[in-house]
Design an enzyme around this catalytic site. Structure first.
Site, PDB file in Angstrom:
ATOM      1  N   ARG A 191       0.832  -1.214   0.000  1.00  0.00           N
ATOM      2  CA  ARG A 191       0.000   0.000   0.000  1.00  0.00           C
ATOM      3  C   ARG A 191       0.868   1.266   0.000  1.00  0.00           C
ATOM      4  O   ARG A 191       0.456   2.297  -0.539  1.00  0.00           O
ATOM      5  CB  ARG A 191      -0.946  -0.015   1.209  1.00  0.00           C
ATOM      6  CG  ARG A 191      -1.991   1.100   1.188  1.00  0.00           C
ATOM      7  CD  ARG A 191      -3.027   0.919   2.287  1.00  0.00           C
ATOM      8  NE  ARG A 191      -4.128   1.862   2.230  1.00  0.00           N
ATOM      9  CZ  ARG A 191      -4.212   2.956   2.995  1.00  0.00           C
ATOM     10  NH1 ARG A 191      -3.278   3.228   3.880  1.00  0.00           N
ATOM     11  NH2 ARG A 191      -5.241   3.763   2.881  1.00  0.00           N
ATOM     12  N   ILE A 194      -7.223   7.545  -1.072  1.00  0.00           N
ATOM     13  CA  ILE A 194      -7.159   6.086  -1.058  1.00  0.00           C
ATOM     14  C   ILE A 194      -7.882   5.689   0.236  1.00  0.00           C
ATOM     15  O   ILE A 194      -7.600   6.238   1.304  1.00  0.00           O
ATOM     16  CB  ILE A 194      -5.691   5.578  -1.107  1.00  0.00           C
ATOM     17  CG1 ILE A 194      -5.601   4.063  -0.945  1.00  0.00           C
ATOM     18  CG2 ILE A 194      -4.802   6.245  -0.107  1.00  0.00           C
ATOM     19  CD1 ILE A 194      -4.163   3.513  -1.162  1.00  0.00           C
ATOM     20  N   SER A 195      -8.826   4.755   0.130  1.00  0.00           N
ATOM     21  CA  SER A 195      -9.677   4.422   1.281  1.00  0.00           C
ATOM     22  C   SER A 195      -8.904   3.711   2.381  1.00  0.00           C
ATOM     23  O   SER A 195      -7.851   3.111   2.136  1.00  0.00           O
ATOM     24  CB  SER A 195     -10.837   3.533   0.819  1.00  0.00           C
ATOM     25  OG  SER A 195     -11.504   4.136  -0.255  1.00  0.00           O
ATOM     26  N   GLN A 196      -9.473   3.734   3.604  1.00  0.00           N
ATOM     27  CA  GLN A 196      -8.872   3.042   4.747  1.00  0.00           C
ATOM     28  C   GLN A 196      -8.765   1.551   4.454  1.00  0.00           C
ATOM     29  O   GLN A 196      -9.710   0.958   3.913  1.00  0.00           O
ATOM     30  CB  GLN A 196      -9.755   3.175   5.998  1.00  0.00           C
ATOM     31  CG  GLN A 196     -10.025   4.588   6.438  1.00  0.00           C
ATOM     32  CD  GLN A 196     -11.323   5.107   5.853  1.00  0.00           C
ATOM     33  OE1 GLN A 196     -11.605   4.921   4.678  1.00  0.00           O
ATOM     34  NE2 GLN A 196     -12.091   5.778   6.677  1.00  0.00           N
ATOM     35  N   PHE A 230     -17.072   8.393   2.110  1.00  0.00           N
ATOM     36  CA  PHE A 230     -16.337   8.385   0.833  1.00  0.00           C
ATOM     37  C   PHE A 230     -16.443   9.734   0.137  1.00  0.00           C
ATOM     38  O   PHE A 230     -17.380  10.494   0.373  1.00  0.00           O
ATOM     39  CB  PHE A 230     -16.933   7.321  -0.099  1.00  0.00           C
ATOM     40  CG  PHE A 230     -16.386   5.937   0.099  1.00  0.00           C
ATOM     41  CD1 PHE A 230     -15.398   5.429  -0.737  1.00  0.00           C
ATOM     42  CD2 PHE A 230     -16.863   5.119   1.118  1.00  0.00           C
ATOM     43  CE1 PHE A 230     -14.893   4.152  -0.567  1.00  0.00           C
ATOM     44  CE2 PHE A 230     -16.372   3.831   1.297  1.00  0.00           C
ATOM     45  CZ  PHE A 230     -15.382   3.350   0.452  1.00  0.00           C
TER      46      PHE A 230
END
Ligand code: SAM
Length: 219
Positions: free
Chosen positions: A36, A63-65, A205
């Site tokens: 990541r 970038i999402s958790q 989001f």
């Protein structure tokens, strides 16, 4: 794939995801493998393996958790022969995780520079089973439909009808639905002409912008 100084941090992240409740070993293995840190701007690399942190990737996007990526991927129930559509390529990280689980991943991004950078990262990692296209993902990618699973990684005001239509029978659509600021992650499973809906957890989001999303400019 990841022969770097972050392997220990990545393993710790995966342990945290297990404590959080992620059970699917294939999802955990994929996230143990994909670096990541490679998908976030250099200035934020130190935070790349915090399981509950989203990170700015430029163009006002994130970038999402990791825990959200893991929960949505698990809910999609992806098998090794599946063809998967992702809406919202962003950094390319979610696509890279999906690429470990599925036969083929089609990913749509509305912001061309993000799509270009994501493609560069996937190429650099030798990930060959992802195709990226720049367009309005709320319309799906009809020419290549149907899909076994569709993941939308931006917040929709409602479930976009074209995406439902592009699922195979038994296929699953996973997406955040709700207000512009906060949403619930919804799983819509196609059963013939019927659709079963389950709500998973709250989420936050960036908006899905397009014909079947929120209003805004689509490049
Ligand atoms: N999945 C990404 C990752 O792993 O880095 C994170 C996605 S980010 C939270 C949401 C992305 O959705 C942004 O890159 C945004 O530009 C994109 N997006 C928003 N509306 C879209 C649309 N209609 N079609 C395609 N992409 C869209």
């Amino acid at each position: 794939m990841a022969s770097d100084g972050y392997a220990y941090r990545r393993a710790q992240m995966v342990e945290a995801l297990e404590r959080y409740g992620i059970r699917d070993q294939r999802v955990l293995d994929a996230m143990r493998l994909i670096p990541r840190d490679f998908f976030v701007p250099e200035a934020y690399r130190h935070a790349a393996y915090s399981e509950d942190v989203s990170i700015n990737i430029g163009e006002g996007q994130t970038i999402s958790q990791p825990r959200v990526v893991a929960a949505m991927t698990e809910a999609a129930g992806i098998g090794p022969e599946d063809r998967v559509l992702e809406i919202g390529t962003g950094s390319g990280y979610q696509a890279a995780v999906l690429a470990r689980l599925a036969r083929f991943v089609f990913s749509i991004e509305r912001i061309a520079p993000l799509a270009r950078e994501a493609k560069g990262r996937l190429d650099a990692l030798g990930i060959e089973n992802v195709s990226i296209k720049v367009m309005d993902g709320t319309l799906g990618w009809r020419a290549l439909a149907p899909y076994d699973a569709i993941l939308v990684t931006a917040a929709a005001p409602d479930v976009p009808e074209p995406l439902i239509e592009q699922l195979v029978d038994g296929g699953r659509l996973v997406l955040p639905v709700g207000a512009r600021e906060t949403q619930v992650i919804r799983v819509v499973e196609r059963r013939g002409e019927r659709y079963e809906t389950t709500d998973l957890q709250g989420a936050c989001f960036v908006p899905l912008i397009g014909r079947h999303g929120w209003r805004g400019k689509v490049e």
